[in-house]
Design a protein around this motif. Structure first.
Motif, PDB file in Angstrom:
ATOM      1  N   GLY A 170       0.498  25.421 -49.440  1.00 33.12           N
ATOM      2  CA  GLY A 170       1.845  25.041 -49.861  1.00 33.12           C
ATOM      3  C   GLY A 170       1.908  24.236 -51.134  1.00 33.12           C
ATOM      4  N   ALA A 171       0.783  24.022 -51.813  1.00 36.03           N
ATOM      5  CA  ALA A 171       0.806  23.270 -53.074  1.00 36.03           C
ATOM      6  C   ALA A 171       1.410  24.128 -54.180  1.00 36.03           C
ATOM      7  CB  ALA A 171      -0.612  22.850 -53.458  1.00 36.03           C
ATOM      8  N   SER A 172       2.101  23.484 -55.106  1.00 38.93           N
ATOM      9  CA  SER A 172       2.727  24.222 -56.208  1.00 38.93           C
ATOM     10  C   SER A 172       2.862  23.300 -57.404  1.00 38.93           C
ATOM     11  CB  SER A 172       4.109  24.754 -55.805  1.00 38.93           C
ATOM     12  OG  SER A 172       5.009  23.682 -55.584  1.00 38.93           O
ATOM     13  N   THR A 173       3.192  23.900 -58.542  1.00 37.85           N
ATOM     14  CA  THR A 173       3.369  23.156 -59.784  1.00 37.85           C
ATOM     15  C   THR A 173       4.841  23.040 -60.139  1.00 37.85           C
ATOM     16  OG1 THR A 173       3.059  25.217 -61.028  1.00 37.85           O
ATOM     17  CG2 THR A 173       1.120  23.812 -60.708  1.00 37.85           C
ATOM     18  N   VAL A 174       5.716  22.988 -59.139  1.00 41.56           N
ATOM     19  CA  VAL A 174       7.141  22.835 -59.417  1.00 41.56           C
ATOM     20  C   VAL A 174       7.381  21.480 -60.071  1.00 41.56           C
ATOM     21  CG1 VAL A 174       7.835  24.346 -57.534  1.00 41.56           C
ATOM     22  CG2 VAL A 174       7.553  21.910 -57.105  1.00 41.56           C
ATOM     23  N   ALA A 175       8.488  21.401 -60.826  1.00 48.62           N
ATOM     24  CA  ALA A 175       8.794  20.172 -61.560  1.00 48.62           C
ATOM     25  C   ALA A 175       8.889  18.995 -60.596  1.00 48.62           C
ATOM     26  CB  ALA A 175      10.109  20.332 -62.328  1.00 48.62           C
ATOM     27  N   GLY A 176       8.301  17.883 -60.991  1.00 46.66           N
ATOM     28  CA  GLY A 176       8.343  16.676 -60.187  1.00 46.66           C
ATOM     29  C   GLY A 176       7.129  16.475 -59.309  1.00 46.66           C
ATOM     30  N   SER A 177       6.319  17.499 -59.106  1.00 48.24           N
ATOM     31  CA  SER A 177       5.127  17.357 -58.275  1.00 48.24           C
ATOM     32  C   SER A 177       3.975  16.796 -59.101  1.00 48.24           C
ATOM     33  CB  SER A 177       4.733  18.710 -57.674  1.00 48.24           C
ATOM     34  OG  SER A 177       4.314  19.598 -58.689  1.00 48.24           O
ATOM     35  N   GLY A 178       2.949  16.293 -58.374  1.00 45.14           N
ATOM     36  CA  GLY A 178       1.786  15.767 -59.074  1.00 45.14           C
ATOM     37  C   GLY A 178       1.042  16.846 -59.836  1.00 45.14           C
ATOM     38  N   LEU A 179       1.000  18.051 -59.286  1.00 44.46           N
ATOM     39  CA  LEU A 179       0.322  19.141 -59.982  1.00 44.46           C
ATOM     40  C   LEU A 179       1.067  19.535 -61.254  1.00 44.46           C
ATOM     41  CD1 LEU A 179      -0.816  21.472 -57.040  1.00 44.46           C
ATOM     42  CD2 LEU A 179      -2.200  19.919 -58.427  1.00 44.46           C
ATOM     43  N   ALA A 180       2.391  19.373 -61.268  1.00 41.88           N
ATOM     44  CA  ALA A 180       3.151  19.679 -62.491  1.00 41.88           C
ATOM     45  C   ALA A 180       2.744  18.735 -63.620  1.00 41.88           C
ATOM     46  CB  ALA A 180       4.644  19.578 -62.223  1.00 41.88           C
ATOM     47  N   GLY A 181       2.602  17.447 -63.305  1.00 43.51           N
ATOM     48  CA  GLY A 181       2.141  16.504 -64.327  1.00 43.51           C
ATOM     49  C   GLY A 181       0.733  16.807 -64.790  1.00 43.51           C
ATOM     50  N   LEU A 182      -0.115  17.232 -63.850  1.00 43.49           N
ATOM     51  CA  LEU A 182      -1.486  17.591 -64.217  1.00 43.49           C
ATOM     52  C   LEU A 182      -1.502  18.826 -65.108  1.00 43.49           C
ATOM     53  CD1 LEU A 182      -4.396  16.702 -63.745  1.00 43.49           C
ATOM     54  CD2 LEU A 182      -4.458  18.210 -61.751  1.00 43.49           C
TER      55      LEU A 182
END
Length: 450
Positions: A407-419
Motif C-alpha cells: 500500500g505504499a505510494s508516492t502520492v503528494a504529502g507522503s514521505g515517499l513523495a518527499g524522497l
C-alpha cells in the motif's frame, strides 16, 4: 546477485476495456477522428502560415536596403510566434499533444534608462531569438507536409468507407445513373466491367473493410510526424527545458535543506538541548547539597551521569542521520551494514559496487536507504526485508524489498513523495511497486558521477 523487481499489478478495469483488439477499435475511436480532423484543418492553416511567412519575410528582406526592413522582419517573427501559439492549441485539442510555450522574448534594458528596452531593444531581441526563427521555419516547412496529410486523409477516408458501405448505396447507381455499379474498366468499343453482382459487391465491401482497418494507422503515422514538427519547432528548446528543470531542482534542494535544518534544530531543542539544560540544573543542585548531604548529592550526580549518556546517544544518532563518519571513511557498503544492523526488522543487505560514487551521491543513497528502512520498521508490518545496491552503467541502483502489508505510494504529502523529489533534484528516480497485501519493492536510481 538476484534482483527482485516485483510484479506489476495492472488495474482490472483496464484489461477488461481492451478485450476488443486495437485494430478493430481504431476505426471508431475518438483519437482516429480527431487525427482525421487535424489533417483536414491542417491544409488551410498551413496555407495561411506559409503565405504569411513567405510574403512578410520576402518583404522584410527586400526592404533591408532601407531601415524599414529590420522592424518588418522583427514584426514577422513576432507574428510567427502568435501563429505558433494557435498551432499548439490545435495540436493540444486534436492530437492531445501538450507542448509547453517557449520562453517569452526578453529585450535587454538600456543602461541608464528607466523606460524599459525601447522599440529597438524589442526589434533586436526578436531578431536574435532562435525560437522565433523556428516558428517562422515551421510556417514554411509545414505546407508540403500538410498537403500530403490532407490528401491522404481525404482519399483514404472517403475511399475506405465508401467501398465498405458499397452494399448500402450501390442501388443508387442503376436508379439515378446509366450504370449498374462502380465501373472498373471501359474502352471505346463499349466493353465495360461493373461491380454489380452480389459476389463483386461483397468483395468490394471486404476490400473496403480492410482499408477501413488500415486507415487509422496511416493517419497515426502521418500525425506522428506532425507531433515531431510541433514539438521540435514550436516548443521550447532542449536547453531551455533543461534550465527550467535545474531551476525547479534548485528549489527542491533549497526546500529540502531548509527542512533538514528545521528537523535538526527541532531534535536538538527537544532532545539533547533539553537534557543538557536539565543536567545543568541537577548538577547545580548537587553542588549545593555536596557538603550538607553527600549521599543525596552523589545520587544526583549518578542520575546526571545517566542523562549525559542519553544526551550523547541522541547526539550520535542525530549526527549519524546527517552523515555518519563511517560513510566518509569506508564507503556505502560498511555504512549500510551498520544501518541494517540497527533496524528493528531483520534485514539482509548486499552491496556490489566496483568503486565509490561521488560523495554527494553516497550521502543521498545512504539517506534514501535509511528513510526506506525507517518506513519498513514503522509502517509496513514486515517480518523481513532486503537491501540490494549495485551499479548499472553510469547509474547507482538501490532496491529495498519487504514482505509487509504493501500500500505504499508516492502520492503528494507522503514521505515517499518527499524522497522522490529529493532524488529528482539530482536527476534520480524512485519507483514503488506496493500492491495491497504486499510485498513492497522500492527501486531508486541515482547518477554515479564518481
Amino acid at each position: 546477485m538476484a534482483i527482485d523487481y516485483g510484479t506489476p499489478h495492472a488495474p482490472v478495469t483496464a484489461s477488461r476495456s481492451h478485450r476488443v483488439p486495437a485494430v478493430l477499435r481504431a476505426p471508431v475511436e475518438g483519437r482516429t477522428w480527431r487525427e482525421f480532423l487535424y489533417l483536414l484543418t491542417g491544409l488551410p492553416v498551413a496555407v495561411v502560415m506559409f503565405s504569411y511567412a513567405v510574403t512578410l519575410t520576402s518583404l522584410g528582406v527586400g526592404l533591408l536596403i532601407t531601415f524599414l526592413g529590420v522592424p518588418v522582419l522583427a514584426g514577422t517573427l513576432a507574428g510567427a510566434r502568435g501563429l505558433g501559439a494557435v498551432e499548439r492549441m490545435r495540436a493540444r485539442a486534436l492530437l492531445r499533444l501538450d507542448v509547453a510555450s517557449p520562453a517569452p522574448v526578453r529585450p535587454r534594458r538600456r543602461p541608464g534608462r528607466d523606460g524599459g528596452a525601447g522599440p529597438m531593444g524589442w526589434v533586436a531581441a526578436f531578431l536574435k531569438d532562435g525560437t522565433s526563427w523556428r516558428h517562422l521555419l515551421y510556417g514554411v516547412l509545414y505546407l508540403p507536409w500538410a498537403i500530403f496529410g490532407f490528401t491522404l486523409a481525404v482519399v483514404a477516408g472517403s475511399l475506405s468507407w465508401s467501398l465498405f458501405l458499397y452494399p448500402v448505396w450501390q442501388w443508387t447507381l442503376p436508379t439515378y445513373s446509366d450504370q449498374p455499379g462502380i465501373q472498373v474498366f471501359g474502352d471505346d468499343s463499349g466493353r465495360a466491367l461493373y461491380l454489380d453482382n452480389p459476389f463483386e459487391i461483397g468483395v468490394t465491401s471486404a476490400v473496403g473493410l480492410v482499408l477501413v482497418l488500415v486507415t487509422p494507422w496511416l493517419l497515426r503515422g502521418v500525425t506522428q510526424v506532425d507531433r515531431l514538427l510541433v514539438t521540435g519547432l514550436l516548443g521550447p528548446s532542449r536547453l531551455t527545458e533543461r534550465v527550467w528543470e535545474l531551476e525547479e531542482d534548485r528549489g527542491v534542494v533549497v526546500d529540502t535543506a531548509a527542512a533538514d535544518l528545521r528537523r535538526i534544530e527541532r531534535e536538538l531543542h527537544d532532545g539533547a538541548q533539553a537534557r543538557l539544560s536539565a543536567l545543568a540544573v541537577d548538577l547545580g543542585l548537587a553542588k549545593e547539597k555536596l557538603l550538607q548531604d553527600p549521599e543525596a548529592a552523589a545520587k544526583m550526580v549518578d542520575e546526571a551521569h545517566g542523562e549525559v549518556k542519553l544526551a550523547l546517544k541522541e547526539l550520535r544518532d542525530l549526527a549519524r542521520g546527517i552523515h555518519p563518519a563511517i560513510l566518509t571513511d569506508r564507503g556505502l557498503g560498511p555504512a549500510l551494514s551498520v544501518l541494517v544492523a540497527r533496524s528493528a526488522v531483520p534485514v539482509r543487505a548486499e552491496v556490489d559496487l566496483p568503486a565509490r560514487p561521488a560523495p554527494a551521491i553516497e550521502g543521498i543513497a545512504y539517506f534514501t536507504v535509511s528513510e526506506l528502512l525507517r518506513n519498513v520498521s514503522k509502517h509496513s508490518g514486515a517480518r523481513s526485508a532486503r537491501v540490494d545496491v549495485w551499479r548499472s552503467a553510469d547509474r547507482l541502483m538501490l532496491q529495498v524489498w519487504d514482505d509487509g502489508d504493501g500500500g505504499a505510494s508516492t502520492v503528494a504529502g507522503s514521505g515517499l513523495a518527499g524522497l522522490a523529489e529529493r532524488l529528482d533534484s539530482v536527476d534520480g528516480l524512485l519507483l514503488v511497486d506496493s500492491p495491497a497485501g504486499g510485498p513492497t519493492t522500492v527501486t531508486a536510481e541515482l547518477p554515479w558521477r564518481g
